[in-house]
Design an enzyme around this catalytic site. Structure first.
Site, PDB file in Angstrom:
ATOM      1  N   GLY A 322       0.858  -1.185   0.000  1.00  0.00           N
ATOM      2  CA  GLY A 322       0.000   0.000   0.000  1.00  0.00           C
ATOM      3  C   GLY A 322       0.886   1.224   0.000  1.00  0.00           C
ATOM      4  N   CYS A 391      -6.398  22.072  18.789  1.00  0.00           N
ATOM      5  CA  CYS A 391      -6.332  22.332  20.229  1.00  0.00           C
ATOM      6  C   CYS A 391      -5.763  21.116  20.941  1.00  0.00           C
ATOM      7  CB  CYS A 391      -7.713  22.660  20.757  1.00  0.00           C
ATOM      8  SG  CYS A 391      -8.385  24.078  19.918  1.00  0.00           S
ATOM      9  N   TYR A 421      -1.849   6.726   4.204  1.00  0.00           N
ATOM     10  CA  TYR A 421      -2.279   6.843   5.603  1.00  0.00           C
ATOM     11  C   TYR A 421      -2.338   8.284   6.109  1.00  0.00           C
ATOM     12  CZ  TYR A 421      -1.311   1.918   5.109  1.00  0.00           C
ATOM     13  OH  TYR A 421      -1.303   0.629   4.640  1.00  0.00           O
TER      14      TYR A 421
HETATM   15  C1  LIG Z   1      -2.079  -2.635   5.924  1.00  0.00           C
HETATM   16  C2  LIG Z   1      -1.997  -3.884   5.186  1.00  0.00           C
HETATM   17  C3  LIG Z   1      -1.278  -3.949   4.004  1.00  0.00           C
HETATM   18  C4  LIG Z   1      -0.510  -2.776   3.448  1.00  0.00           C
HETATM   19  O1  LIG Z   1       0.507  -2.357   4.268  1.00  0.00           O
HETATM   20  P1  LIG Z   1       1.560  -1.269   3.705  1.00  0.00           P
HETATM   21  O2  LIG Z   1       2.425  -1.002   4.878  1.00  0.00           O
HETATM   22  O3  LIG Z   1       0.752  -0.076   3.306  1.00  0.00           O
HETATM   23  O4  LIG Z   1       2.251  -1.888   2.567  1.00  0.00           O
HETATM   24  C5  LIG Z   1      -1.261  -5.129   3.305  1.00  0.00           C
HETATM   25  N1  LIG Z   1      -1.924  -6.233   3.750  1.00  0.00           N
HETATM   26  C6  LIG Z   1      -2.638  -6.196   4.890  1.00  0.00           C
HETATM   27  C7  LIG Z   1      -3.358  -7.414   5.318  1.00  0.00           C
HETATM   28  C8  LIG Z   1      -2.703  -5.040   5.650  1.00  0.00           C
HETATM   29  O5  LIG Z   1      -3.395  -5.029   6.789  1.00  0.00           O
END
Ligand SMILES: *Cc1c(COP(=O)(O)O)cnc(C)c1O
Length: 463
Positions: A322, A391, A421
């Protein structure tokens, strides 16, 4: 650690001592290509540009704060991951990092698959035209309604996360007259080298079914007995912002051991393993992330070696990056509002956003970089802390960074690597309006998620 530190109220002045921060860079005007999106550069007047457009123009047209996403970079990263893993593997983009309909279209066009973990993410994916069979549905507590929608839509796989869910998904599929492909998420007892709150595979946590104590083997036993589901593989996700593959190596070893156990006990070789996401990116010049090609090669070799040792056919691998895809592609543009030099400490620079558009610093002690982008400066570096307008004294965007000492209200500063994120975790704290996401490509800028308005706020408040 931020969890134990005062949730509200004054933060003690944790003054930096010598050696606690890296020395100021030799030239504050340099935009390190490691942390900035690919097309970001400075023009002849010293104004930073992305996709060929000056940030000053972007600020005028779209306002601040705002996230600007380099579409060419996003697409290039998708292709790099797809090419690196090739035909015998699948890349699933983890939608929770940042999801919008435009992003879904890009993923579709670039040949990636998509992970979702809520009804909202599923709706966005389907609405924007991602074929259901390229969607994986995740989550540790999927509602019955979410399960029905996912099964009904025909998602490619549901990743089962508990004993209850094995039965729920199997019964739902049977009732809907279908057979749902599933994986079982296991926790392999590996703690990734990263912050505690974002490490997810050590056993004392809510995700997955532990390999320890034979729980995962029991989950497999139950799943194989149910007609409504077809168990296609085992899933493991060991954490986030990871820089080396040793954690994956241990995880793969343990997952393959489970595959061998399943073969010995049930006479079936599961065809797939998913090694999750979690690959790190450069938030500062000190971070050294690995290239997708490198990662693909390392993971492929690990799995092949483990399977040869266990005399198993090598399963199809999938991965779920991600952050590594979207993180580096965007920056947040802020306008400087106030500047407070605190003698002997540091200078507080307040911007027009804050923890509502980037909670990661407060939540994980995350590190970010920052640069003056509306002009260059020859002034000396000053130790600064970039804070928001909320705040809450923990409302910090960049904890320690050097900015030029002639910084002034009205200057534009930008924080790179905020593609993942940040908007997806944004809040309305203090009834602050969530910023837009603007995609920039080849001299054109286009809003893909518009700025929230006060009407949006009042629409939810029914009085
Ligand atoms: C959050 C998550 C990802 C992605 O993680 P990154 O750090 O953004 O690459 C992939 N697989 C699962 C199951 C996740 O919970």
């Amino acid at each position: 650690m931020s969890r134990s530190a005062h949730p509200a109220g004054p933060r003690h002045a944790d003054v930096l001592t010598e050696g606690h921060y890296t020395a100021p860079p030799t030239d504050l005007n340099v935009l390190d290509e490691k942390v900035w999106a690919k097309t970001v550069t400075r023009n002849d007047e010293g104004v930073a540009t992305v996709g060929g457009i000056e940030v000053t123009r972007l600020a005028e047209e779209f306002g601040t704060p705002a996230y600007f996403l380099d579409e060419a970079d996003f697409r290039a990263r998708c292709r790099a991951w797809a090419d690196a893993f090739g035909k015998d593997a699948d890349v699933f983009y983890a939608g929770k990092a940042f999801l919008s309909r435009a992003v879904v279209k890009w993923l579709h066009e670039e040949g990636l698959n998509l992970d979702v973990c809520s009804g909202g993410e599923l709706t966005t994916a389907l609405e924007a035209g991602m074929p259901a069979d390229r969607i994986a549905f995740h989550g540790n507590n999927k509602s019955q309604e979410e399960i029905e929608r996912a099964v009904g839509a025909g998602v490619g796989r549901i990743v089962l996360d508990s004993f209850q869910e094995i039965v729920r998904v199997a019964h739902t599929a049977q009732r809907l007259g279908t057979r749902q492909r599933v994986q079982i998420r296991v926790t392999v007892g590996v703690e990734a080298h990263t912050h505690e709150f974002i490490a997810t595979a050590h056993e004392d946590q809510k995700f997955g079914i532990p390999l320890a104590g034979g729980q995962a083997a029991e989950a497999v036993r139950r799943a194989l007995r149910l007609d409504g589901i077809e168990l296609i593989g085992i899933h493991s996700h060991i954490g986030s912002q990871i820089f080396d593959t040793s954690g994956f190596e241990v995880a793969a070893h343990r997952v393959v051991r489970l595959l061998a156990q399943i073969r010995d006990e049930h006479g079936v070789e599961l065809p797939e393993i998913d090694l999750g996401g979690g690959l790190g990116i450069a938030y500062t010049s000190d971070d050294d992330p690995r290239e997708p090609h490198d990662i693909a090669k390392a993971l492929g070799e690990i799995v092949t070696r483990e399977c040869e040792a266990a005399k198993l056919r090598t399963p199809r691998i999938s991965v779920e990056p991600g952050r590594a895809i979207v993180g580096p592609t965007a920056f947040t543009l802020y306008e400087v509002g106030t500047i407070k030099p605190l003698d002997g400490l540091r200078t507080y620079v307040s911007v027009d956003g804050g923890m509502s558009d980037n909670i990661r610093t407060a939540l994980y002690d995350a590190e970010y970089s920052v640069a003056l982008v509306s002009r260059t400066s020859d002034a000396a570096p000053m130790l600064a802390r970039v804070v928001g307008k909320h705040c809450e004294s923990g409302d910090i965007v960049v904890k320690d960074a050097f900015l030029p000492a002639d910084l002034a209200p009205g200057d534009l500063i930008a924080v790179p690597a905020t593609g993942a994120y940040c908007r997806s975790m944004a809040s309305n704290y203090n009834h602050v309006l969530r910023p837009p996401v603007v995609a920039v490509r080849d001299g054109e800028a286009r809003v893909i998620v518009r700025r929230e308005t006060e009407e949006d706020l009042l629409r939810l408040d029914v009085g």
